[in-house]
Design an enzyme around this catalytic site. Structure first.
Site, PDB file in Angstrom:
ATOM      1  N   ARG A 150       1.799  11.395   4.890  1.00 35.18           N
ATOM      2  CA  ARG A 150       2.898  11.573   3.939  1.00 35.18           C
ATOM      3  C   ARG A 150       3.641  12.829   4.325  1.00 35.18           C
ATOM      4  O   ARG A 150       3.180  13.944   4.076  1.00 35.18           O
ATOM      5  CB  ARG A 150       2.337  11.642   2.520  1.00 35.18           C
ATOM      6  CG  ARG A 150       1.752  10.311   2.051  1.00 35.18           C
ATOM      7  CD  ARG A 150       2.797   9.211   2.045  1.00 35.18           C
ATOM      8  NE  ARG A 150       2.394   8.073   1.220  1.00 35.18           N
ATOM      9  CZ  ARG A 150       3.253   7.129   0.796  1.00 35.18           C
ATOM     10  NH1 ARG A 150       4.530   7.155   1.155  1.00 35.18           N
ATOM     11  NH2 ARG A 150       2.821   6.136   0.046  1.00 35.18           N
ATOM     12  N   ALA A 185       0.602   0.486  -2.021  1.00 32.71           N
ATOM     13  CA  ALA A 185       1.715   0.591  -2.953  1.00 32.71           C
ATOM     14  C   ALA A 185       3.006   0.368  -2.193  1.00 32.71           C
ATOM     15  O   ALA A 185       3.043   0.466  -0.971  1.00 32.71           O
ATOM     16  CB  ALA A 185       1.730   1.969  -3.613  1.00 32.71           C
ATOM     17  N   GLU A 195       3.499  -6.401  -0.608  1.00 37.27           N
ATOM     18  CA  GLU A 195       3.009  -5.119  -0.083  1.00 37.27           C
ATOM     19  C   GLU A 195       1.541  -5.205   0.330  1.00 37.27           C
ATOM     20  O   GLU A 195       1.132  -4.634   1.336  1.00 37.27           O
ATOM     21  CB  GLU A 195       3.213  -4.001  -1.113  1.00 37.27           C
ATOM     22  CG  GLU A 195       4.675  -3.655  -1.368  1.00 37.27           C
ATOM     23  CD  GLU A 195       5.324  -2.866  -0.222  1.00 37.27           C
ATOM     24  OE1 GLU A 195       4.599  -2.397   0.683  1.00 37.27           O
ATOM     25  OE2 GLU A 195       6.561  -2.742  -0.228  1.00 37.27           O
ATOM     26  N   GLU A 219       0.744  -4.438   4.172  1.00 33.28           N
ATOM     27  CA  GLU A 219       0.104  -3.158   4.473  1.00 33.28           C
ATOM     28  C   GLU A 219      -1.372  -3.280   4.821  1.00 33.28           C
ATOM     29  O   GLU A 219      -1.916  -2.414   5.501  1.00 33.28           O
ATOM     30  CB  GLU A 219       0.278  -2.188   3.292  1.00 33.28           C
ATOM     31  CG  GLU A 219       1.738  -1.817   3.052  1.00 33.28           C
ATOM     32  CD  GLU A 219       1.909  -0.642   2.098  1.00 33.28           C
ATOM     33  OE1 GLU A 219       0.900  -0.226   1.484  1.00 33.28           O
ATOM     34  OE2 GLU A 219       3.040  -0.157   1.961  1.00 33.28           O
ATOM     35  N   GLU A 225      11.228   7.067 -11.840  1.00 30.62           N
ATOM     36  CA  GLU A 225      10.334   6.083 -11.227  1.00 30.62           C
ATOM     37  C   GLU A 225       9.242   5.610 -12.182  1.00 30.62           C
ATOM     38  O   GLU A 225       8.625   6.408 -12.886  1.00 30.62           O
ATOM     39  CB  GLU A 225       9.655   6.681  -9.988  1.00 30.62           C
ATOM     40  CG  GLU A 225       8.735   5.672  -9.285  1.00 30.62           C
ATOM     41  CD  GLU A 225       8.080   6.206  -8.023  1.00 30.62           C
ATOM     42  OE1 GLU A 225       8.256   7.392  -7.700  1.00 30.62           O
ATOM     43  OE2 GLU A 225       7.370   5.410  -7.367  1.00 30.62           O
ATOM     44  N   GLU A 276       6.147   2.469   9.904  1.00 29.85           N
ATOM     45  CA  GLU A 276       4.963   2.662   9.053  1.00 29.85           C
ATOM     46  C   GLU A 276       3.698   2.659   9.905  1.00 29.85           C
ATOM     47  O   GLU A 276       3.535   1.787  10.779  1.00 29.85           O
ATOM     48  CB  GLU A 276       4.842   1.496   8.056  1.00 29.85           C
ATOM     49  CG  GLU A 276       5.322   1.807   6.649  1.00 29.85           C
ATOM     50  CD  GLU A 276       5.101   0.610   5.716  1.00 29.85           C
ATOM     51  OE1 GLU A 276       5.076   0.826   4.510  1.00 29.85           O
ATOM     52  OE2 GLU A 276       4.958  -0.541   6.199  1.00 29.85           O
TER      53      GLU A 276
END
Lengths: 185, 185
Positions: A67, A79, A95, A99, A122, A144
Site C-alpha cells: 500500500r 476488497a 473482486e 484478486e 466512503e 496490481e
C-alpha cells in the site's frame, strides 16, 4: 432525526477543488448548528466492498499487498471499489475472483462500515463468502500485485494483537466474522 | 523484507497537487514490481488517536457527532488528530478531556490501525483509558458539536449489529476492547 438539529451541519455551497484520477476532493461551506458558517473538505468516493472468504476448513483468505501511501505491505481481506452503478454483490464476486482466484457458493451481506468519517464519504459493504472453490488463476489489474495467505480465526486474532494486521476494514470485518462464528450473528 | 521485492513500489517522483486547510493530497510516480511505472494519489495525514474510555461501572464513553462527508450523525469513540510534534499520549489525554470532560488515571496503548490504506497514510493510535473521573465541562473547538453517550460492551456490540455503529476506528477499537476485557489481551 428532529432531535439532532443541535448537531446537524447544512450545505451552503459545494465545489470541486481537486479532480484526480483516483481522488476527488470537494470543499463545502456549511452552516453550523450555532448559525455560524465554516468549511469542510472531503473525499468523494463511490464505495467499496470487503469480503470474508471462508474456506471449508474454517480458514479465511487474506491478501498481502503493498500500500503505497503507507510504504509497506499490508495484510488485509480482499476488497475493491464498486464500479459506477454496479450491484454490491457483483462487486464482491468480481473482486474475490480477480484478486484470489476463488468463487463462493454462498454470499451473506453482514453490514457496512465507514472507514474515514472525518474526511471521506466512503462506505465499505461487508460480505461473508462461504462454500469457496478455487476457480483458477488470479485476474489482477495491470498494476496490481497481490499475494494470498490463509489464516484461521485464532491466527488472525494473533496477527491483530502483534500488529501484523492493522488495516481498519480488515479488523472491522474480523469483528463481524468472530461474532458470526462464535455468537451466531 | 527482502522477500517482498515482488510487491514493493518505489517512489520516482512526488508532488503536492492539493494543499487545503484540512486535506493535503500528493501525486507520486512509482516504479511497479514489474519495472513499469504508474501514479499514486494519496492524502498526507499527521495521524490521530482513538480512545476507549472505560467508566468504573464498565460502560464506555461514546460521542455522537455530525460527520459532514456522510451527512449524518455518527456514534463513535472519542478521537482526534495529533498536533505536529505532539506525544500521542498527550493527544489522547487532551482529546478525552476536551471532547468528553473526563480525565483518566490509567492509560494503556493497545495498538495502531490504518483506516484507509488505499488513499491515506493516516494511522490511528488506540488507547484504553481507565480510572475515569469527570473533570468538568467539555472544552470543544469553536466549530465542534458533540453529544456524550455511555454504552456497555453488550450495548456497543448490539449497536454494531444493528448498524448504529459503523465507524471503522470505533469497531476496530471495540475489537481490541473486547479482547482486553474477555481474553486478557
Amino acid at each position: 432525526m428532529a432531535e439532532d438539529l443541535h448537531l446537524v451541519e447544512t450545505e451552503l455551497d459545494s465545489r470541486s477543488v481537486f479532480d484526480g484520477a483516483l481522488l476527488k476532493v470537494r470543499k463545502d461551506t456549511v452552516r453550523l448548528p450555532n448559525g455560524e458558517s465554516s468549511t469542510r473538505e472531503y473525499i468523494r468516493h463511490l464505495g467499496a466492498v470487503v469480503i470474508i472468504p471462508l474456506l471449508p476448513d474454517g480458514r479465511m483468505v487474506f491478501e498481502r499487498q503493498f500500500r503505497y501511501p503507507l510504504r509497506r505491505v499490508i495484510l488485509e481481506l480482499p476488497a475493491g471499489k464498486i464500479d459506477p452503478g454496479e450491484d454490491i454483490l457483483v462487486t464482491g464476486q468480481r473482486e474475490l475472483r480477480e484478486e484470489t482466484g476463488y468463487e463462493a457458493d454462498h454470499w451473506r451481506h453482514l453490514g457496512v462500515t465507514h472507514p474515514c468519517v472525518g474526511y471521506s464519504d466512503e462506505r465499505i459493504e461487508i460480505f461473508l463468502a462461504s462454500g469457496l472453490r478455487f476457480a483458477g488463476e488470479q485476474a489482477l489489474d495491470h498494476n496490481e500485485f497481490i499475494e494470498i495467505v490463509q489464516l484461521t480465526h485464532d491466527e488472525a486474532a494473533a496477527a491483530v494483537r502483534e500488529g501484523a494486521i492493522t488495516d481498519g476494514k480488515t479488523v472491522t470485518a474480523l469483528y463481524w466474522a468472530e461474532k458470526v462464528a462464535r455468537e451466531g450473528w
